[in-house]
Enzyme design. Sequence first.
Site, mmCIF file in Angstrom:
data_model
loop_
_atom_site.group_PDB
_atom_site.id
_atom_site.type_symbol
_atom_site.label_atom_id
_atom_site.label_comp_id
_atom_site.label_asym_id
_atom_site.label_seq_id
_atom_site.Cartn_x
_atom_site.Cartn_y
_atom_site.Cartn_z
ATOM 1 N N GLN A 197 -68.695 3.495 -17.933
ATOM 2 C CA GLN A 197 -67.572 4.123 -17.121
ATOM 3 C C GLN A 197 -66.413 4.738 -17.617
ATOM 4 O OE1 GLN A 197 -68.028 5.704 -14.166
ATOM 5 N NE2 GLN A 197 -70.130 4.933 -13.760
ATOM 6 N N SER A 198 -66.321 4.775 -19.002
ATOM 7 C CA SER A 198 -65.043 4.765 -19.869
ATOM 8 C C SER A 198 -64.308 6.060 -19.556
ATOM 9 C CB SER A 198 -65.313 4.942 -21.107
ATOM 10 O OG SER A 198 -64.429 5.223 -22.005
ATOM 11 N N ASN A 199 -63.052 6.242 -18.953
ATOM 12 C CA ASN A 199 -62.304 7.380 -18.606
ATOM 13 C C ASN A 199 -62.013 8.038 -20.150
ATOM 14 O OD1 ASN A 199 -61.890 6.820 -15.897
ATOM 15 N ND2 ASN A 199 -60.096 5.444 -16.241
#
Length: 338
Positions: free
Chosen positions: A75-77
Amino acid sequence: MKIIQSFPRAILGAWPTPLQPAQQLSRYLGCPLYIKREDMTGLGAGGNKARKLEFQLGKAQADGATHVITTGAIQSNHAHLTASAARKLGLAPHLVLSGTPVAEKSGNLLLDALMESEITFVSPPAGRPPLDTINEVMLDIAAGITKEGGTPCIIPEGGTDALGTVGYILAVEELARQLHPLGLDQKRILIVVATGTCGTHAGLVAGVRAQSHSFDILGVSVSGSTPIKLNKTAKVATETLQLAGYDHAVEPGELWIEDRYIGSGYGELTEECCNAITTAAVTEGLFLDPVYTGKAMAALLDMGQSGQLSKYDAVVFMHTGGLPLLFHYDSALVSFNK
């Protein structure tokens, strides 16, 4: 600043990002609070990484890159913003995400898929530093792109390197200009930021050091070992200052990292984080995320309620983005709020 201005730069954001007063939250803190809206950069779903990517991808374009490779959690921004920037510049994004494939895409992963990002999932073996395995995979992907006639650019986890971090020297200059008409640019200011891969924290420290502002920087850790973070932040800040032409060195002992709000680990919800997210939403209509800004706000609220902010003329909270994460953690947030 002249050296920074000479670096290749791809303009990806809408600058300056707003500095907004938070009058209702200020009452909780007992101190004037301003929100620096790094979530409103105008790139992708918004976020602080746009400042770093402008310089990293500016160089990539100058080098003739055709593909951009980076890494992060599922879920890396940062991965999402990198893919957004790559598509905006006509480059192909390849994301190396730590974890196993999931059937249902949500949050940042959904946005990654909508941009048709090439995604490689990696589960590093036990007993070996995860980033070692991931870096090897990125190098293999880069070699394959080169073999096919492309030109790859690898951006490190979180976009944390000296080149990207110079963007936050400019951010401090931008913030000082916004504080000036408020009569606060020469006052005692606390800047609060979530600290993950340490780049934004390091850039803020470098910016304050370069311009001799009387701003304190508090990094609220969201993961990992504090001694490692202190050393990494000092190292990146020093390298950034040197790259920008400043003769300064930052020592770990000069830095301030708060690590009591991590909870059980990176990306794991805490009651304090959920309360902070709810408080910001109810008082300001401001949406924080469960991984970074929610934990940073939890620390700030505790400081205000315990009187630790009384020595400051104002607090600036760096809203680093992460809105898509709310839609990934939706059921967990509801459970905490019951």
